[in-house]
Design an enzyme around this catalytic site. Structure first.
Site, PDB file in Angstrom:
ATOM      1  N   VAL A 154      53.631 -23.152  90.243  1.00 43.42           N
ATOM      2  CA  VAL A 154      54.855 -23.560  90.946  1.00 43.42           C
ATOM      3  C   VAL A 154      54.558 -23.803  92.422  1.00 43.42           C
ATOM      4  O   VAL A 154      55.045 -24.766  93.019  1.00 43.42           O
ATOM      5  CB  VAL A 154      55.968 -22.501  90.768  1.00 43.42           C
ATOM      6  CG1 VAL A 154      57.116 -22.738  91.753  1.00 43.42           C
ATOM      7  CG2 VAL A 154      56.498 -22.528  89.343  1.00 43.42           C
ATOM      8  N   ASP A 169       8.347  -7.536  78.181  1.00 37.52           N
ATOM      9  CA  ASP A 169       9.814  -7.508  78.206  1.00 37.52           C
ATOM     10  C   ASP A 169      10.419  -7.744  79.578  1.00 37.52           C
ATOM     11  O   ASP A 169      11.615  -7.991  79.697  1.00 37.52           O
ATOM     12  CB  ASP A 169      10.306  -6.138  77.717  1.00 37.52           C
ATOM     13  CG  ASP A 169      10.116  -5.062  78.770  1.00 37.52           C
ATOM     14  OD1 ASP A 169      11.117  -4.509  79.260  1.00 37.52           O
ATOM     15  OD2 ASP A 169       8.954  -4.799  79.139  1.00 37.52           O
ATOM     16  N   ASP A 223      43.615 -17.614  76.722  1.00 39.29           N
ATOM     17  CA  ASP A 223      44.430 -16.487  77.159  1.00 39.29           C
ATOM     18  C   ASP A 223      44.269 -15.178  76.382  1.00 39.29           C
ATOM     19  O   ASP A 223      43.560 -15.085  75.389  1.00 39.29           O
ATOM     20  CB  ASP A 223      45.890 -16.887  77.244  1.00 39.29           C
ATOM     21  CG  ASP A 223      46.515 -16.455  78.565  1.00 39.29           C
ATOM     22  OD1 ASP A 223      45.820 -15.837  79.391  1.00 39.29           O
ATOM     23  OD2 ASP A 223      47.692 -16.750  78.792  1.00 39.29           O
ATOM     24  N   ARG A 283      60.030 -17.550  85.902  1.00 38.76           N
ATOM     25  CA  ARG A 283      60.413 -17.034  84.596  1.00 38.76           C
ATOM     26  C   ARG A 283      60.863 -15.587  84.768  1.00 38.76           C
ATOM     27  O   ARG A 283      60.358 -14.867  85.631  1.00 38.76           O
ATOM     28  CB  ARG A 283      59.192 -17.110  83.667  1.00 38.76           C
ATOM     29  CG  ARG A 283      59.415 -16.671  82.245  1.00 38.76           C
ATOM     30  CD  ARG A 283      58.188 -17.034  81.410  1.00 38.76           C
ATOM     31  NE  ARG A 283      56.966 -16.475  81.957  1.00 38.76           N
ATOM     32  CZ  ARG A 283      56.579 -15.209  81.768  1.00 38.76           C
ATOM     33  NH1 ARG A 283      57.337 -14.368  81.076  1.00 38.76           N
ATOM     34  NH2 ARG A 283      55.437 -14.794  82.278  1.00 38.76           N
ATOM     35  N   ARG A 338      50.612 -19.978  71.255  1.00 37.98           N
ATOM     36  CA  ARG A 338      51.711 -20.848  70.834  1.00 37.98           C
ATOM     37  C   ARG A 338      51.281 -22.309  70.834  1.00 37.98           C
ATOM     38  O   ARG A 338      50.472 -22.736  71.648  1.00 37.98           O
ATOM     39  CB  ARG A 338      52.905 -20.669  71.775  1.00 37.98           C
ATOM     40  CG  ARG A 338      53.521 -19.287  71.718  1.00 37.98           C
ATOM     41  CD  ARG A 338      54.155 -18.983  70.360  1.00 37.98           C
ATOM     42  NE  ARG A 338      55.340 -19.767  70.144  1.00 37.98           N
ATOM     43  CZ  ARG A 338      56.574 -19.379  70.489  1.00 37.98           C
ATOM     44  NH1 ARG A 338      56.759 -18.206  71.087  1.00 37.98           N
ATOM     45  NH2 ARG A 338      57.609 -20.145  70.255  1.00 37.98           N
ATOM     46  N   ASP A 348       2.402  -5.399  76.990  1.00 37.32           N
ATOM     47  CA  ASP A 348       3.017  -4.549  78.006  1.00 37.32           C
ATOM     48  C   ASP A 348       3.296  -3.206  77.313  1.00 37.32           C
ATOM     49  O   ASP A 348       3.200  -3.097  76.082  1.00 37.32           O
ATOM     50  CB  ASP A 348       4.299  -5.216  78.514  1.00 37.32           C
ATOM     51  CG  ASP A 348       5.150  -4.289  79.347  1.00 37.32           C
ATOM     52  OD1 ASP A 348       4.597  -3.642  80.253  1.00 37.32           O
ATOM     53  OD2 ASP A 348       6.360  -4.194  79.083  1.00 37.32           O
ATOM     54  N   TYR A 349       3.704  -2.205  78.088  1.00 41.36           N
ATOM     55  CA  TYR A 349       3.955  -0.901  77.449  1.00 41.36           C
ATOM     56  C   TYR A 349       5.454  -0.611  77.329  1.00 41.36           C
ATOM     57  O   TYR A 349       6.037  -0.793  76.257  1.00 41.36           O
ATOM     58  CB  TYR A 349       3.245   0.218  78.223  1.00 41.36           C
ATOM     59  CG  TYR A 349       3.448   1.574  77.565  1.00 41.36           C
ATOM     60  CD1 TYR A 349       2.853   1.845  76.335  1.00 41.36           C
ATOM     61  CD2 TYR A 349       4.242   2.545  78.155  1.00 41.36           C
ATOM     62  CE1 TYR A 349       3.052   3.065  75.702  1.00 41.36           C
ATOM     63  CE2 TYR A 349       4.445   3.765  77.533  1.00 41.36           C
ATOM     64  CZ  TYR A 349       3.857   4.026  76.298  1.00 41.36           C
ATOM     65  OH  TYR A 349       4.068   5.223  75.677  1.00 41.36           O
ATOM     66  N   ARG A 378      61.862 -13.712  76.895  1.00 42.37           N
ATOM     67  CA  ARG A 378      61.876 -12.447  76.139  1.00 42.37           C
ATOM     68  C   ARG A 378      63.266 -11.800  76.181  1.00 42.37           C
ATOM     69  O   ARG A 378      63.414 -10.618  76.504  1.00 42.37           O
ATOM     70  CB  ARG A 378      60.810 -11.493  76.687  1.00 42.37           C
ATOM     71  CG  ARG A 378      59.397 -12.067  76.556  1.00 42.37           C
ATOM     72  CD  ARG A 378      58.366 -11.302  77.340  1.00 42.37           C
ATOM     73  NE  ARG A 378      57.072 -11.997  77.301  1.00 42.37           N
ATOM     74  CZ  ARG A 378      56.056 -11.752  78.106  1.00 42.37           C
ATOM     75  NH1 ARG A 378      56.161 -10.824  79.029  1.00 42.37           N
ATOM     76  NH2 ARG A 378      54.932 -12.414  78.006  1.00 42.37           N
ATOM     77  N   GLY A 388      57.034 -27.031  79.907  1.00 49.21           N
ATOM     78  CA  GLY A 388      56.135 -26.274  80.776  1.00 49.21           C
ATOM     79  C   GLY A 388      54.961 -25.714  80.012  1.00 49.21           C
ATOM     80  O   GLY A 388      54.645 -26.120  78.902  1.00 49.21           O
TER      81      GLY A 388
END
Length: 728
Positions: free
Chosen positions: A375, A672, A137, A271, A9, A491-492, A309, A21
């Protein structure tokens, strides 16, 4: 430098009115500081409603000019499925451990993916090289990966504001969902969490779900490194303290106190959400009144519930249950001149909230689960002499151990905590609070954001260095430009051949042997294989080739055309029997692991073990062996899914120097693993060193996988053959 903030938002509602807030308020001080340095801020997000297509251009222009925001246009059906669907019916309950509330839908996940792509398209229209992109978020887990594909060198942070769950909870997501979430977020240079626990849960999920390990919190994935870490979000401490000490605040606070008839105030600000434990809090307060009748008519519980909501049926049911509980408590305990609970179903602005904090004697912050909970922090820096009762399930509890910590599932424990807080002596309250306030002052939201920026910038620079080493095997940089002799060291395992579940399965393919044989027909070429493998293995598979073979990390050497192996050092191996029994104990404990014994070394393999169990055992083994290795004749080293214990004096670097001809030549070295870093370090600066794989290295260049080594061999053969033909 421009900051592009991306969140679900925008900081303003669709009509331009500020959102009270949330992230916008929390970041306001940092954004002001950022702009004061001459930097720009652009905020990308969904305006909260569908904007008709014909109005989108003019609307976007207005939002950019008036608010510095860039709206992401989502069709209403997509927004509902993305936000109300996958975000709020899958991720939100799952990450807060409310698994019974979870819905797992392919349709809503597809919408989630589509919405993340829409956000990426919007960012793509404004992004310029040099911008810092900060994604916020759980709504946008996939966005970092999408943006990384679009802009490989982007400077990108991701911060998760909610908890990251344990692996056992996270794995409840269907495999397709969890894989895309984990790989998506790895597109960031930095992934921030509120607490160290959340960071560890994320790293463990990576390991268990995808087999991706980390090195001190740094992950290597797709030729990119990502730093993870705990960054506890703070608040603007100075703003709260300054306003709390103002005459305006005192006036409002005194008025509240008069209205409450000087009763001890217990406060709850939340909330409306099932994760917040509001109903449980009311039950605890009711139990407190039953257990402590002496506090009847002497306290007041102020319950502030911010609507959220309101169109979701489960939230409507929750609101109804809370309303009924408030009514029941007031009905049972209230009198004509005293009402136990003052219930406010609305949000309060900063100017009214701080006086409420200041007047409070007991602050109840008792969520079932919370990413941080600001809070609790706001209250501490605003109050005069109030005590914080804090859920141990809130992220803030890691920073605020001096509060009275409670388990929100323990009603009796919460009731006892309320009594302890309301009866605590002022001196004790002040002592505890001052410690917490000092800590919060040092970790303000400004410091939080600055730390995220500096760490992101540092790792973005590391990534540029990391990526510049990665070159295609056809690059001209890896081909000689004169006729000097060429000495190549391979290297192997993990270099010439990919890893297999069992070492004896990783045998050289016919194509590799033929390529090496063709290469050796060129007169200027000499080859060596320096491996941790034992003599028998190397002799069996490479005896027909006239090359240097070095076994057990430099313990044994066989020259080209030679039949005898020569030891490169002397040893008594007194340590070996004791250490083998130690490794065997771990093998018994970790199914799928095994110990490989060589003449001068022991190797404990855990490639086939459960990744979490194997990794934990490897760390424990490293710790134990490191403590007993001093002056005992052996050396312990972590490799790729192995722990190797070998004789002091061995080492690929020393072996490479011993077999290298004393002449002017081209030297190439490919490896590696950690053990190959010795070769990169010991060989002359003129040597061309190539790391195979994604981990950090001092090598000059990098290939992604063994197959690229094979391609390079073919390119070298073609290059040298072409040069020879041209000269003839």
């Amino acid at each position: 430098m421009r900051l592009i903030l991306v969140s679900n938002r925008l900081p303003v509602q669709w009509d331009g009115t500020p959102n009270v807030g949330g992230l916008a308020t929390g970041l306001s001080s940092f954004l002001s500081h950022w702009k004061s340095l001459g930097n720009e801020v652009v905020w990308v997000g969904w305006p909260g409603k569908s904007i008709p297509e014909k109005e989108q251009k003019s609307y976007a222009k207005k939002m950019r000019e008036e608010h510095g925001t860039i709206p992401v246009f989502l069709k209403q059906k997509l927004a509902d499925s993305f936000y109300n669907g996958f975000c709020n019916k899958t991720l939100w309950p799952l990450f807060h451990y409310f698994t019974a509330h979870c819905e797992y839908s392919d349709t809503t996940f597809d919408s989630y993916e589509e919405a993340n792509y829409e956000f990426a398209k919007t960012v793509e229209t404004i992004y310029e090289p040099g911008d810092w992109v900060w994604v916020h978020d759980y709504h946008l887990f996939l966005l970092p990966g999408i943006l990384r594909n679009l802009f490989p060198n982007i400077t990108l942070s991701f911060f998760l504001h909610i908890p990251f769950p344990t692996f056992e909870i996270f794995r409840l997501l269907p495999e397709r969902f969890r894989t895309k979430i984990l790989t998506g977020v790895l597109g960031a240079d930095l992934i921030g969490f509120h607490t160290q626990s959340y960071t560890q849960y994320f790293l463990r999920s990576l390991l268990r779900c995808l087999g991706i390990e980390n090195e001190r919190g740094i992950i290597y994935y797709k030729n990119h490194l990502t730093k993870t870490g705990a960054y506890p979000m703070g608040i603007n401490v100075e703003n709260f303290i300054q306003y709390s000490n103002s005459k305006e605040c005192d006036t409002i606070a005194n008025e509240i106190n008069k209205n409450h008839k000087n009763l001890k105030q217990i406060l709850s600000v939340d909330r409306l959400d099932y994760t917040k434990g509001v109903l449980q809090r009311l039950n605890a307060f009711e139990l407190f009144l039953k257990q402590n009748p002496n506090w009847l008519k002497k306290c007041k519980f102020v319950l502030v519930l911010v609507p959220s909501r309101t169109d979701v049926s489960s939230y409507q049911s929750m609101k109804k249950a809370i309303d009924e509980k408030v009514g029941a408590i007031n009905g049972s305990f209230g009198t004509l001149d005293w009402t136990p609970i003052l219930y406010q179903y609305k949000g309060f602005p900063f100017e009214e909230l701080v006086p409420l904090y200041k007047n409070t004697h007991v602050m109840l912050v008792t969520p079932f689960r919370d990413g941080m909970n600001l809070v609790a922090k706001e209250f501490l820096v605003s109050q005069n002499c109030g005590m914080l009762v804090l859920s141990e399930m809130a992220g803030a509890s890691a920073e605020l151990p001096e509060a009275i910590l409670v388990n929100p599932n323990d009603l009796n424990g919460m009731a006892i905590a309320i009594r302890e807080a309301i009866e605590m002596e002022e001196k004790e309250i002040h002592f505890r609070n001052q410690i917490m306030i000092n800590r919060l002052s040092e970790n303000s939201v400004m410091e939080w954001a600055k730390k995220i920026f500096t760490d992101t910038e540092e790792h973005a620079k590391k990534n540029l260095t990391f990526q510049t080493k990665s070159i295609p095997p056809s690059s001209q940089l890896l081909l000689p430009n004169n006729n000097h002799p060429i000495f190549i060291i391979f290297d192997y395992d993990g270099t010439l051949v990919p890893f297999e579940s069992l070492p004896h399965l990783a045998v050289p393919k016919k194509e590799l042997l033929e390529s090496l044989e063709t290469l050796l027909k060129i007169p200027t070429i000499s080859l060596a294989i320096i491996s941790g493998r034992d003599r028998k293995f190397l002799e069996t598979h490479f005896q027909t080739l006239p090359i240097h073979l070095v076994a057990e990390h430099g313990a044994w050497h066989r020259a080209p055309y030679g039949e005898k192996w020569n030891s490169l050092f002397t040893s008594n191996l007194d340590w070996k029997e004791q250490i083998k029994s130690h490794l065997d104990e771990f093998t018994k404990r970790v199914p799928g692991s095994f110990t490989e014994e060589k003449e001068f070394s022991l190797v404990w393999h855990f490639r086939n073990a459960d990744p979490d169990i194997g990794l934990n055992a490897a760390r424990e083994m490293l710790d134990e062996l490191s403590q007993i290795s001093s002056n005992t004749g052996f050396f312990v080293q972590r490799g790729n899914k192995i722990i190797e214990v070998r004789e002091y004096g061995t080492g690929k670097g020393k072996a490479a120097k011993q077999i290298l001809p004393n002449a002017e030549l081209y030297v190439y070295v490919f490896g590696d693993d950690t053990t190959d870093e010795d070769m990169f370090r010991e060989l002359p600066d003129s040597a061309i060193s190539v790391k195979i794989g994604k981990s950090e290295t001092i090598a000059k260049y990098r290939f992604n996988q063994p197959a690229e080594v094979q391609i390079w061999i073919h390119n070298l053969i073609s290059h040298l053959t072409r040069n020879t033909n041209e000269k003839s």
